[in-house]
Design an enzyme around this catalytic site. Structure first.
Site, PDB file in Angstrom:
ATOM      1  N   TYR A 146       0.807  -1.212   0.000  1.00 50.60           N
ATOM      2  CA  TYR A 146       0.000   0.000   0.000  1.00 50.60           C
ATOM      3  C   TYR A 146       0.843   1.266   0.000  1.00 50.60           C
ATOM      4  O   TYR A 146       0.396   2.313  -0.461  1.00 50.60           O
ATOM      5  CB  TYR A 146      -0.923   0.019   1.230  1.00 50.60           C
ATOM      6  N   LYS A 195       3.773 -15.417   2.971  1.00 47.37           N
ATOM      7  CA  LYS A 195       4.025 -16.203   1.760  1.00 47.37           C
ATOM      8  C   LYS A 195       5.535 -16.439   1.712  1.00 47.37           C
ATOM      9  O   LYS A 195       6.236 -16.057   0.760  1.00 47.37           O
ATOM     10  CB  LYS A 195       3.516 -15.436   0.532  1.00 47.37           C
ATOM     11  N   ASP A 227      -2.155 -18.634   1.175  1.00 50.05           N
ATOM     12  CA  ASP A 227      -3.124 -19.374   0.350  1.00 50.05           C
ATOM     13  C   ASP A 227      -3.810 -20.455   1.188  1.00 50.05           C
ATOM     14  O   ASP A 227      -5.019 -20.657   1.107  1.00 50.05           O
ATOM     15  CB  ASP A 227      -2.478 -19.955  -0.924  1.00 50.05           C
ATOM     16  N   ASP A 251      -5.967  -7.293   4.086  1.00 52.18           N
ATOM     17  CA  ASP A 251      -7.115  -6.707   3.390  1.00 52.18           C
ATOM     18  C   ASP A 251      -8.010  -7.820   2.852  1.00 52.18           C
ATOM     19  O   ASP A 251      -9.227  -7.817   3.035  1.00 52.18           O
ATOM     20  CB  ASP A 251      -6.610  -5.821   2.237  1.00 52.18           C
ATOM     21  N   ASP A 255     -11.754  -9.509   4.605  1.00 55.30           N
ATOM     22  CA  ASP A 255     -13.035  -9.562   3.889  1.00 55.30           C
ATOM     23  C   ASP A 255     -13.594 -10.982   3.901  1.00 55.30           C
ATOM     24  O   ASP A 255     -14.790 -11.197   4.102  1.00 55.30           O
ATOM     25  CB  ASP A 255     -12.865  -9.112   2.421  1.00 55.30           C
TER      26      ASP A 255
END
Ligand code: IPM
Ligand code: MG
Length: 360
Positions: A146, A195, A227, A251, A255
């Site tokens: 970001y 990751k 993942d 983020d 959600d």
């Protein structure tokens, strides 16, 4: 005592849900002998319309001078709104990023709780839900993709774009500490998500998190690849207590986490830094499709206000009261359209606010 709250109603359903949260806060104030004063701050699309930018320096300064910031929602319809026909740093969401950065709010706390009354709205199978789940996503908020360098240009005749995922050890350590502190007050489990099988930033993340964990021998730390985590959230959500992760992964996962609770309209969030000044906002967006129709669910904003009482003002008793009032109204069968089910009573945004305030 008097508390100064900077209020950002913002765009879309923002003004409606903020109105109900203020109603509830004022009721709390009257009952417990506090006063809340509100200073309206422009941010997002409404700020663009009024000033040409999504967040002015004065607006940021007002937020900095307040005891806490309460935010509705920012942004419009990306496909339709003229707010998006400009450079990225002039769009509504850029105001939110500037505010997070300007107030140094590096820790985003997003609870994913399945309310008993709303079990029917959970899209997961009953055997997966079990006794219900209750976990928190702790998302790093002022670093990573970001805020890294980005550019778009022509390279070797091809349109090319780049974003940079960058973290230093200090940024990782402080958010890790936040996660461990929160876990300490809960079930004492941190799952750090990265990751690390591909990214250098993730390998550093894993290393630093492990170092921080040594200061918290009472908290269990596990690592999980992002993942796999996306999969585990829908396969076995009850395994999680605190999920710690970087900005972009957070983020996306937050959600996903909110979706399995049945309604994103129920979930609060807090963004915190080193000081008591925090930013409190619902996890959902500005829902321009239902704006101004009295259909929005104000509960996430009301629960965000409860988090503000708890984290910024140390008013635990008052926060408990708000949360209990929300549960009580749900138990009595009142629902906004997003959480409506057969046999329940459908109410609008303002009535939901009235009912919760009345319960206090
Ligand atoms: C969120 C939102 C924001 C984010 C957008 C509006 C910039 O999706 O708070 O999760 O990506 O952080
Ligand atoms: Mg998001």
């Amino acid at each position: 005592m008097n508390y100064n709250i900077a209020v950002i109603s913002g765009d879309g359903i923002g003004p409606e849900i903020i109105r109900e949260a203020r109603k509830v806060l004022d009721t709390v104030g009257a009952k417990f002998g506090h006063s809340f004063s509100y200073t309206e701050v422009l941010m997002g699309g409404v700020s663009i319309d009024a000033t040409g930018v999504p967040l002015t320096d004065e607006a940021l300064q007002t937020a900095k001078n307040s005891d806490a910031v309460l935010l509705g929602a920012v942004g419009g319809d990306v496909g339709k709104s003229s707010w998006y026909n400009v450079a990225p740093h002039l769009r509504p969401e850029a105001g939110l990023l500037a505010l997070r950065k300007g107030l140094e709010l590096f820790a985003n706390i997003r609870p994913a709780v399945l309310f008993d009354e709303l079990k029917g709205a959970c899209p997961l199978r009953e055997d997966i839900i079990g006794e219900g789940f209750d976990f928190i996503v702790v998302r790093e908020l002022t670093g990573g993709l970001y805020f890294g360098d980005r550019w778009t240009k022509e390279v070797d005749g091809l349109r090319t774009a780049s974003d940079t995922l960058i973290y230093n050890e200090k940024e990782i350590a402080r958010i890790a500490k936040t996660a461990f502190e929160i876990a300490r007050k809960r079930r004492k489990k941190v799952c750090s998500v990265d990751k690390a099988n591909v990214l250098d930033s993730s390998r550093l993340w894993r290393q630093v998190t492990k170092e921080v964990a040594e200061e918290y021998p009472d908290v269990e730390l596990t690592d999980m690849l992002v993942d796999n985590c996306a999969m585990q959230i829908v396969k076995n959500p009850t395994q999680f207590d605190v999920i710690l992760t970087e900005n972009m992964f957070g983020d996306i996962l937050s959600d996903e986490a909110s979706m399995i609770t049945g309604s994103i309209g129920m979930l609060a969030s807090a963004s915190l830094g080193e000081t008591k000044l925090g930013l409190y906002e619902p996890s959902h967006g500005s829902a321009p499709d239902i704006a101004g129709q009295n259909k929005a669910n104000p509960i996430a904003t009301i629960l965000s206000a409860a988090m503000m009482l708890r984290y910024s003002f140390n008013l635990d008793k008052e926060a408990d009261k708000v949360e209990a009032a929300v549960r009580e109204v749900l138990k009595k069968g009142y629902r906004t359209v997003d959480i409506m089910s057969p046999g329940k009573t459908l109410v609008g945004c303002d009535r939901m606010g009235d009912l919760i305030a009345a319960e206090i």
